[in-house]
Design a protein around this motif. Structure first.
Motif, PDB file in Angstrom:
ATOM      1  N   PRO A 141     -29.764 157.762-129.103  1.00 21.16           N
ATOM      2  CA  PRO A 141     -31.078 158.211-129.583  1.00 21.16           C
ATOM      3  C   PRO A 141     -31.695 157.171-130.512  1.00 21.16           C
ATOM      4  O   PRO A 141     -30.987 156.444-131.216  1.00 21.16           O
ATOM      5  N   GLU A 142     -33.017 157.077-130.517  1.00 23.71           N
ATOM      6  CA  GLU A 142     -33.700 156.114-131.378  1.00 23.71           C
ATOM      7  C   GLU A 142     -33.393 156.361-132.849  1.00 23.71           C
ATOM      8  O   GLU A 142     -33.431 155.436-133.671  1.00 23.71           O
ATOM      9  N   SER A 143     -33.074 157.590-133.182  1.00 25.70           N
ATOM     10  CA  SER A 143     -32.762 157.928-134.579  1.00 25.70           C
ATOM     11  C   SER A 143     -31.526 157.182-135.087  1.00 25.70           C
ATOM     12  O   SER A 143     -31.356 157.003-136.297  1.00 25.70           O
ATOM     13  N   ALA A 144     -30.675 156.701-134.167  1.00 23.72           N
ATOM     14  CA  ALA A 144     -29.480 155.972-134.587  1.00 23.72           C
ATOM     15  C   ALA A 144     -29.831 154.619-135.204  1.00 23.72           C
ATOM     16  O   ALA A 144     -29.021 154.052-135.941  1.00 23.72           O
ATOM     17  N   PHE A 145     -31.031 154.113-134.909  1.00 21.69           N
ATOM     18  CA  PHE A 145     -31.460 152.820-135.438  1.00 21.69           C
ATOM     19  C   PHE A 145     -32.545 152.948-136.502  1.00 21.69           C
ATOM     20  O   PHE A 145     -33.000 151.947-137.053  1.00 21.69           O
ATOM     21  N   ALA A 146     -32.975 154.167-136.784  1.00 25.48           N
ATOM     22  CA  ALA A 146     -34.161 154.382-137.619  1.00 25.48           C
ATOM     23  C   ALA A 146     -33.839 154.280-139.105  1.00 25.48           C
ATOM     24  O   ALA A 146     -32.748 154.633-139.562  1.00 25.48           O
ATOM     25  N   LEU A 147     -34.814 153.791-139.867  1.00 33.27           N
ATOM     26  CA  LEU A 147     -34.725 153.747-141.316  1.00 33.27           C
ATOM     27  C   LEU A 147     -35.048 155.121-141.869  1.00 33.27           C
ATOM     28  O   LEU A 147     -36.100 155.694-141.586  1.00 33.27           O
ATOM     29  N   LYS A 148     -34.141 155.651-142.687  1.00 32.86           N
ATOM     30  CA  LYS A 148     -34.303 157.003-143.218  1.00 32.86           C
ATOM     31  C   LYS A 148     -35.013 156.983-144.571  1.00 32.86           C
ATOM     32  O   LYS A 148     -35.102 155.956-145.245  1.00 32.86           O
ATOM     33  N   GLN A 149     -35.496 158.137-144.974  1.00 31.66           N
ATOM     34  CA  GLN A 149     -36.244 158.253-146.216  1.00 31.66           C
ATOM     35  C   GLN A 149     -35.429 157.861-147.440  1.00 31.66           C
ATOM     36  O   GLN A 149     -35.963 157.344-148.423  1.00 31.66           O
TER      37      GLN A 149
END
Length: 471
Positions: free
Chosen positions: A330-338
């Motif tokens: 999933p793209e969330s695996a590479f995403a910068l979190k808050q």
């Protein structure tokens, strides 16, 4: 390499180490306030001018170039440095947390590329670590009461006719996370800086200005000098450094970085093969014909703004393809979190790309399934890499490796993700990618013979295949 002390890596809970680091900082500040140290640096009239965004050039060499290392040794050192670098890169985590760099204890320095320039009038040579993950530019300065050994002479401010000390009231001093005022008999208050790193390394000194001398970007034999650039004149420096470097050149987003001070709209680098000895190029400011001899189409992807870091350069990685199969990530695996965790960073100071554990496992499994060669477990364990045993003299097929970014696709050539070597133990091909923490870091091995442009105004990163030894 370094991370500003306001942004360090993952929390470790090592409170006793944190206290030691704070004690070192207090001692350094106390020592720097002593009049006998401050009097050793002359004070000159200061004029802080704005420089035009002319194209400037830096020559850079890999730290392992010309050392006679075997390819097995090169791969091992890449892996060790990458793990150590991951422990030092910026994130939005606890400011005083220390991270144990693990295999870093074998003495392999956390140094990738060194840029060569001159500071002062006449120019004194320095070799600074190229670091897109930090801001401060600093070099070790005489008298250097507490410094690491270096091959070049320490920078001597008293020998420069253009050297000046910044007062603590200056805007540049205000951009430091930790600073204080060094009081002198004549009433001036000198800007004293402290810059600490997650592994316990530290530099402390005065924030000063001087003329920097670069090579001309037009290919001529001339040089370009830029006056009044701020840099840290390090008097108390301690940590994991080698005799190769004399300090660090921060290329991050902050006001103290070299690109920011030069007020250039962009900078770029083109890394030659780490197995060779040819120098690489860094350009500050974009010549009109930069991509005229490129080996393919220029691709661009947005730089992602991080609310927790003004240092590292984040990208929007969307997915990875091995051969013709898009991995189920999933793209969330590479995403910068808050909270500042996660994300994808492109970094000059990390040798090989690091992926989150779960993502790396998928890549590893795909290569094992698609490469028609036996995994050499002994070599894989020794080098901490996925390595296959190869019949001597052969170059077997391996699956393609593609990184999909927002608006751009990085289709890596074989030599940018496989690392071949042959020795008495056999012939091997190894995947030059490894598992890291929750972030993805695009390392410089994957950037070989790519001209990578950081558009600081348009907030974009562009890349194109190039013969980096021809720039």
């Amino acid at each position: 390499m370094p991370a500003n002390n306001t942004h360090t890596c993952r929390e470790s809970g090592m409170k006793h180490v944190q206290m030691k680091q704070l004690q070192r900082i207090r001692v350094a500040l106390l020592l720097l306030s002593l009049e006998k140290i401050v009097l050793l640096l002359p004070l000159f009239a200061l004029t802080f001018s704005c420089c035009d965004a002319a194209a400037l050039k830096l020559h850079t060499n890999h730290a392992d170039a010309g050392r006679g290392l075997t390819r097995r040794e090169l791969l091992h050192r890449m892996a060790v440095r990458s793990k150590a670098r991951a422990a030092r890169l910026l994130s939005g985590r606890a400011a005083s947390a220390r991270v144990d760099p693990g295999a870093y204890t074998d003495g392999i320095p956390d140094t990738e590329y060194l840029v060569h320039l001159g500071i002062g009038t006449p120019p004194q040579p320095v070799q600074l670590i190229l670091d897109t993950g930090s801001n401060l530019v600093w070099a070790q300065c005489r008298p250097c009461p507490v410094c690491f050994g270096q091959g070049l002479p320490y920078l001597d401010p008293s020998s420069s006719s253009t050297f000046g000390v910044l007062p603590c009231s200056s805007p540049m001093c205000g951009n430091l996370a930790w600073s204080s005022c060094g009081k002198q008999n004549w009433g001036n208050q000198t800007c004293v800086y402290v810059y600490a790193y997650a592994d316990g390394s530290i530099t402390t000194g005065h924030l000063d200005v001087d003329t920097f001398t670069f090579a001309a970007a037009d290919g001529s034999t001339g040089q370009a000098s830029v006056p009044d650039l701020a840099f840290g004149c390090g008097l108390f420096n301690n940590g994991i450094f080698t005799s190769n470097e004399t300090g660090i050149a921060g290329f991050g987003r902050g006001a103290l970085s070299l690109p920011s001070q030069l007020k250039v709209d962009n900078f770029s680098h083109c890394f030659t093969s780490i197995a060779g000895s040819e120098s690489s190029t860094v350009l500050l400011g974009l010549p009109a014909n930069l991509y005229s001899n490129a080996g393919g189409a220029v691709q661009s992807t947005p730089l992602v703004q991080s609310v927790s870091s003004l240092h590292a350069y984040y990208l929007s990685l969307k997915g990875i393809t091995v051969d013709s199969t898009r991995l189920p990530v999933p793209e969330s695996a590479f995403a910068l979190k808050q909270d500042g965790t996660g994300g994808t960073i492109i970094d000059s100071g990390t040798a090989m790309t690091l992926l989150p554990q779960d993502v790396y496992k998928l890549v590893q499994d795909a290569f094992v399934a698609q490469v028609a060669l036996p995994v050499d477990n002994a070599t894989s364990a020794l080098l901490s890499q996925l390595c296959f045993s190869v019949p001597r003299g052969e170059e077997p097929d391996v699956p393609k490796l593609v990184f999909h970014f927002d608006g751009a696709t990085l289709d890596l050539p074989r030599e940018n993700y496989m690392f071949e070597f042959e020795d008495a133990a056999g012939s091997f091909t190894c995947l030059a990618i490894n598992a890291g923490d929750d972030r993805t870091i695009i390392g410089n091995y994957q950037q070989q013979n790519l001209h990578v442009l950081y558009d600081l105004v348009g907030n974009m990163l562009s890349f194109v295949p190039a013969q980096c030894n021809k720039l």
